[in-house]
Design a protein around this motif. Structure first.
Motif, PDB file in Angstrom:
ATOM      1  N   VAL A 111     -23.439  -5.561  10.741  1.00  0.00           N
ATOM      2  CA  VAL A 111     -23.023  -4.764  12.003  1.00  0.00           C
ATOM      3  C   VAL A 111     -21.638  -5.724  12.198  1.00  0.00           C
ATOM      4  O   VAL A 111     -20.368  -5.026  12.346  1.00  0.00           O
ATOM      5  CB  VAL A 111     -23.525  -4.805  13.279  1.00  0.00           C
ATOM      6  CG1 VAL A 111     -23.091  -4.056  14.436  1.00  0.00           C
ATOM      7  CG2 VAL A 111     -25.139  -3.945  12.951  1.00  0.00           C
ATOM      8  N   LEU A 112     -21.443  -6.759  12.457  1.00  0.00           N
ATOM      9  CA  LEU A 112     -20.183  -7.626  12.702  1.00  0.00           C
ATOM     10  C   LEU A 112     -19.379  -7.461  11.379  1.00  0.00           C
ATOM     11  O   LEU A 112     -18.145  -7.375  11.613  1.00  0.00           O
ATOM     12  CB  LEU A 112     -20.446  -8.941  12.881  1.00  0.00           C
ATOM     13  CG  LEU A 112     -19.551  -9.933  13.402  1.00  0.00           C
ATOM     14  CD1 LEU A 112     -18.634  -9.492  14.540  1.00  0.00           C
ATOM     15  CD2 LEU A 112     -20.053 -11.473  13.304  1.00  0.00           C
ATOM     16  N   GLY A 113     -19.910  -7.612   9.907  1.00  0.00           N
ATOM     17  CA  GLY A 113     -19.033  -7.262   9.074  1.00  0.00           C
ATOM     18  C   GLY A 113     -18.192  -5.937   9.027  1.00  0.00           C
ATOM     19  O   GLY A 113     -17.044  -5.843   8.971  1.00  0.00           O
ATOM     20  N   GLY A 114     -18.944  -5.046   9.464  1.00  0.00           N
ATOM     21  CA  GLY A 114     -18.329  -3.577   9.531  1.00  0.00           C
ATOM     22  C   GLY A 114     -17.175  -3.706  10.627  1.00  0.00           C
ATOM     23  O   GLY A 114     -16.019  -3.107  10.538  1.00  0.00           O
ATOM     24  N   PHE A 115     -17.592  -4.314  11.854  1.00  0.00           N
ATOM     25  CA  PHE A 115     -16.472  -4.488  12.864  1.00  0.00           C
ATOM     26  C   PHE A 115     -14.993  -5.342  12.210  1.00  0.00           C
ATOM     27  O   PHE A 115     -13.991  -4.825  12.419  1.00  0.00           O
ATOM     28  CB  PHE A 115     -16.949  -5.064  13.941  1.00  0.00           C
ATOM     29  CG  PHE A 115     -15.790  -5.496  15.005  1.00  0.00           C
ATOM     30  CD1 PHE A 115     -15.556  -4.538  16.154  1.00  0.00           C
ATOM     31  CD2 PHE A 115     -15.472  -6.717  15.141  1.00  0.00           C
ATOM     32  CE1 PHE A 115     -14.595  -4.713  16.949  1.00  0.00           C
ATOM     33  CE2 PHE A 115     -14.253  -6.855  16.177  1.00  0.00           C
ATOM     34  CZ  PHE A 115     -14.015  -5.819  17.036  1.00  0.00           C
ATOM     35  N   LEU A 116     -15.252  -6.239  11.697  1.00  0.00           N
ATOM     36  CA  LEU A 116     -14.209  -7.148  11.209  1.00  0.00           C
ATOM     37  C   LEU A 116     -13.453  -6.477   9.917  1.00  0.00           C
ATOM     38  O   LEU A 116     -12.128  -6.384  10.060  1.00  0.00           O
ATOM     39  CB  LEU A 116     -14.765  -8.403  10.608  1.00  0.00           C
ATOM     40  CG  LEU A 116     -15.484  -9.305  11.694  1.00  0.00           C
ATOM     41  CD1 LEU A 116     -16.053 -10.525  11.187  1.00  0.00           C
ATOM     42  CD2 LEU A 116     -14.279  -9.926  12.763  1.00  0.00           C
ATOM     43  N   ALA A 117     -14.267  -5.674   9.211  1.00  0.00           N
ATOM     44  CA  ALA A 117     -13.477  -4.899   8.052  1.00  0.00           C
ATOM     45  C   ALA A 117     -12.651  -3.972   8.783  1.00  0.00           C
ATOM     46  O   ALA A 117     -11.370  -3.427   8.313  1.00  0.00           O
ATOM     47  CB  ALA A 117     -14.438  -4.111   7.441  1.00  0.00           C
ATOM     48  N   ARG A 118     -13.001  -3.357  10.039  1.00  0.00           N
ATOM     49  CA  ARG A 118     -12.125  -2.398  10.625  1.00  0.00           C
ATOM     50  C   ARG A 118     -10.841  -2.813  11.486  1.00  0.00           C
ATOM     51  O   ARG A 118     -10.260  -2.279  11.949  1.00  0.00           O
ATOM     52  CB  ARG A 118     -12.760  -1.454  11.291  1.00  0.00           C
ATOM     53  CG  ARG A 118     -14.040  -0.577  10.659  1.00  0.00           C
ATOM     54  CD  ARG A 118     -14.698   0.399  11.754  1.00  0.00           C
ATOM     55  NE  ARG A 118     -15.703   1.361  11.098  1.00  0.00           N
ATOM     56  CZ  ARG A 118     -16.800   1.082  10.683  1.00  0.00           C
ATOM     57  NH1 ARG A 118     -17.474  -0.293  10.775  1.00  0.00           N
ATOM     58  NH2 ARG A 118     -17.581   1.967   9.970  1.00  0.00           N
ATOM     59  N   HIS A 119     -11.031  -4.050  12.028  1.00  0.00           N
ATOM     60  CA  HIS A 119     -10.281  -4.641  12.817  1.00  0.00           C
ATOM     61  C   HIS A 119      -9.561  -6.023  12.267  1.00  0.00           C
ATOM     62  O   HIS A 119     -10.047  -7.079  12.612  1.00  0.00           O
ATOM     63  CB  HIS A 119     -10.837  -4.935  14.303  1.00  0.00           C
ATOM     64  CG  HIS A 119     -11.303  -3.757  14.806  1.00  0.00           C
ATOM     65  ND1 HIS A 119     -12.550  -3.266  14.527  1.00  0.00           N
ATOM     66  CD2 HIS A 119     -10.900  -2.963  15.782  1.00  0.00           C
ATOM     67  CE1 HIS A 119     -12.701  -2.172  15.426  1.00  0.00           C
ATOM     68  NE2 HIS A 119     -11.701  -1.978  15.993  1.00  0.00           N
ATOM     69  N   ALA A 120      -8.658  -5.899  11.282  1.00  0.00           N
ATOM     70  CA  ALA A 120      -8.145  -7.020  10.736  1.00  0.00           C
ATOM     71  C   ALA A 120      -7.509  -7.890  11.449  1.00  0.00           C
ATOM     72  O   ALA A 120      -7.322  -9.178  11.020  1.00  0.00           O
ATOM     73  CB  ALA A 120      -7.137  -6.527   9.561  1.00  0.00           C
TER      74      ALA A 120
END
Length: 296
Positions: A111-120
């Protein structure tokens, strides 16, 4: 009453060194200058902060209060400097996220990985802590978002259900308990255990529950990961207590059987906690809302 950061850091150094001389050395100032600053703080407050004794100094009640707030202020300033440095490195936001062992290993990475991918432009400091330490850090403003077990006191915090996270016993398939559907901790305290290394928040939680029974668990080996624990249990070295999600994921490969724990502390849920969601900085709000929207 006006204290500057030099005053606060000096006072912290004096406490840690145990003498004004030692505090002055740590603060890179002369003894005369350090003594004058301490006296100035005491005069501004109208109360003694230190008891001066032959072998050093001791904090007065007022001194202990000042020490507590000095630590908070200096920690916040260190954090501010780190976050501003992130802006210089191209980041547009910084979030500090504390979580317990299970959240860190099982529920947050994807879940955190998905967030970081969307918010560089957002960076996240992720640190494992015991749930009790996380709620204290939230109340003291030392982190933005916490992921904790619902077994701790959440009073004064906004909390949101994230996912169920029960703990289960795992045993080798041929173990004497393998046909049981449920057990409680009191029935298994004499078993040989496989656990996580010291410093694990979950391991500390389990150890605490055994102490409440007046028992101490016998660990044959301590390992770094839940996967290693499950594999060692499957080899017949001992039994282990892990999150149910871990047991399900490794059951076949590790050749283990999971058994429900009937103790109330084992039937837990993960909660996302903040001081005030609407008052968080925008990056922290974005992370919290993303985690809740993508909970398992």
């Amino acid at each position: 009453m006006r204290f500057d950061l030099t005053d606060l850091r000096l006072f912290l150094n004096v406490h840690e060194a145990g003498t004004i001389t030692g505090g002055a050395e740590r603060s890179h100032m002369t003894l005369a200058s350090a003594s004058e600053r301490v006296r100035g703080m005491e005069e501004a407050l109208g109360v003694a902060l230190l008891l001066r004794e032959r072998r050093g100094v001791q904090l007065t009640p007022a001194g202990r209060t000042l020490l507590h707030h000095a630590r908070l202020v200096l920690q916040q300033m260190d954090r501010l400097q780190g976050e501003l440095a992130d802006y210089g490195a191209g980041f547009k936001g910084h979030v500090r996220l504390l979580c317990n062992t299970s959240a860190l290993s099982e529920h947050l990475p994807q879940v955190l990985g998905g967030f970081l991918a969307r918010h560089a432009g957002i960076s996240v400091d992720l640190e494992e802590r015991a749930s009790s330490e996380i709620v204290d850090a939230l109340r003291n403003g030392l982190c933005d978002v916490g992921m904790v077990s619902d077994s701790v006191d959440l009073d004064g915090l906004q909390s949101f259900a994230f996912c169920a996270d029960p703990l289960v016993l795992v045993v080798p398939r041929g173990h004497g308990l393998a046909q049981r559907r449920s057990v409680d901790l009191a029935e298994i305290v004499d078993c040989a255990f496989v656990g996580l290394l010291d410093g694990s928040a979950l391991q500390a939680h389990i150890t605490q529950q055994a102490r409440r029974l007046g028992q101490r668990l016998n660990y044959r080996v301590r390992l770094r990961s839940f996967e290693s624990v499950c594999r060692m249990v499957g080899e017949g070295i001992g039994v282990g207590i892990v999150p149910q999600a871990v047991a399900l994921r490794h059951a076949r490969a590790a050749k283990i059987k999971r058994i429900a724990l009937t103790d109330a502390w084992a039937a837990r849920n993960l909660m996302l906690c903040v001081r005030d969601l609407d008052a968080l900085p925008a990056p922290a709000q974005q992370l919290a809302r993303h985690l809740l929207a993508h909970s398992p």
